[in-house]
Design an enzyme around this catalytic site. Structure first.
Site: not given
Ligand code: SAM
Length: 379
Positions: A55, A117, A209
């Protein structure tokens, strides 16, 4: 599933590698933009839960490099790729015509992109990356500093120039237990929203999401309190079989006197206790009232021209499928040419959670560990 088999079954996985995206999720954001013109007038953006960074790549390529995707660029390319794969050559002319109608994009001035992240992220042009937890209050000062490195004031709780757009693709590690996954996902969404409330400018946009569980309508109605328009998007690149969708909220209008904070975050209820009492005025703020315990309760919108009333105070958010019909179907399996070479992912995970498990397995002597006779009995 092997790489080649995944290439067949997941057209967006294959296309992402071919077009240089770190993850197939890039297409979800591109298709949301295609439908909602998301990036119009946008220069300052926060990308939450951003790793591995597809993204953020979209933001960098659209805002900084001024690349044109959507109908004018990406779709045409995609149609060509699809024709090639399916051996159909007759869909090209329509895409060329569409290209004429769309203004190509240009690089923008004053772009600021901050991505956050839990996982480390490989650098991207024009993107400031932070490794932090979006649910933790300590992330706010980090974000504010990253947004305005030259003018940052540690005593301030908001950016000197608020942002136009906050996007969040946050997802917890899915357990397969639907109710639990939906609950954890909703907590992540609330964390993203609370962060967005701290940095968004009036009129700003928020995209996040969601997992469509049974109480999702309540969430939409709650979002409708602080945004003029709330719609639900299902990009074609998101599998129809998945409960994933995206809320697209536009026209941020914070209630008068509202001060966002991660110390007293807005939660899954309908209270905004941090609104100052004197700001509550039934005439000025018809959507809020003061309860006996002093907390402010926001009444849910009961009717809207876009959604609609149903059973008293229930408000239904409009649901839109996005992505041109000629785009790949994420649930379909496509035939690949025989001589096709399967590509490696553009950006392998920098620190995947399974890395330690793989190391431990290696130390234990492979997938099944040591054979019975060799078992270590000392522990
Ligand atoms: N939008 C990203 C892309 O296009 O590459 C993909 C995101 S991936 C589906 C979901 C992400 O949410 C993971 O990398 C995970 O580490 C992050 N995540 C989950 N809980 C989180 C938190 N509490 N704080 C920061 N990031 C978090």
């Amino acid at each position: 599933m092997g790489k080649s088999s995944k290439d067949k079954r997941d057209a967006y996985y294959r296309l992402a590698k071919e077009e240089g995206w770190r993850a197939r999720s890039a297409y979800k954001l591109l298709q949301i933009d295609e439908q909602f013109n998301l990036f119009e007038g946008v220069t300052r953006v926060v990308d939450l839960c951003a790793a591995p960074g597809s993204w953020s790549q979209v933001l960098s390529r659209v805002l900084i490099k001024g690349e044109t995707f959507g109908r004018a660029g990406w779709e045409e390319k995609q149609k060509e790729a699809r024709n090639y794969v399916l051996g159909m050559k007759d869909e090209k002319s329509q895409a060329t015509e569409e290209k004429k109608q769309i203004e190509p994009r240009k690089p923008r001035e004053g772009v600021r992109i901050v991505s956050i992240d839990l996982q480390p992220m490989s650098p991207l042009e024009g993107v400031t990356t932070l490794r932090a937890d979006i649910t933790h209050p300590s992330t706010i000062p980090l974000l504010l500093k990253a947004l305005d490195p030259d003018t940052y004031d540690p005593s301030s709780t908001s950016p000197s120039a608020p942002v136009d757009l906050v996007i969040s693709d946050g997802a917890p590690d899915v357990t397969g237990l639907h109710d639990l996954d939906i609950y954890v996902q909703s907590q992540l969404l609330w964390a993203a929203l609370n962060l967005a409330l701290c940095v968004l400018k009036p009129g700003g946009k928020f995209v996040a999401k969601i997992f469509r569980g049974k109480d999702v309508d309540l969430l939409f109605a709650q979002l409708k309190i602080v945004f003029d328009r709330v719609r639900v998007a299902k990009p074609r690149s998101s599998r129809a079989s998945s409960i994933e969708a995206f809320v697209v909220c536009e026209g941020f209008h914070p209630p008068e006197g509202f001060k966002a904070s991660l110390d007293v975050p807005l939660g899954a209820g309908i209270d905004l206790p941090q609104i100052e009492k004197e700001a509550v005025d039934a005439d000025k703020k018809p959507s809020s009232k003061q309860r006996e315990d002093g907390a402010i309760e926001l009444e849910l919108p009961s009717e809207d021209d876009e959604g609609g009333p149903e059973g008293g105070s229930r408000w239904i958010a409009p649901f839109l499928a996005c992505g041109d019909l000629s785009a790949y179907d994420s649930d379909a399996t496509y035939q690949l040419p025989k001589d096709r070479v399967s590509l490696d992912p553009v950006q392998p995970p920098t620190m995947p959670p399974y890395k330690k498990a793989l190391e431990m397995r290696k130390l234990a002597g492979g997938a099944y560990g040591k054979t019975r006779g060799q078992e270590n009995t000392s522990a």
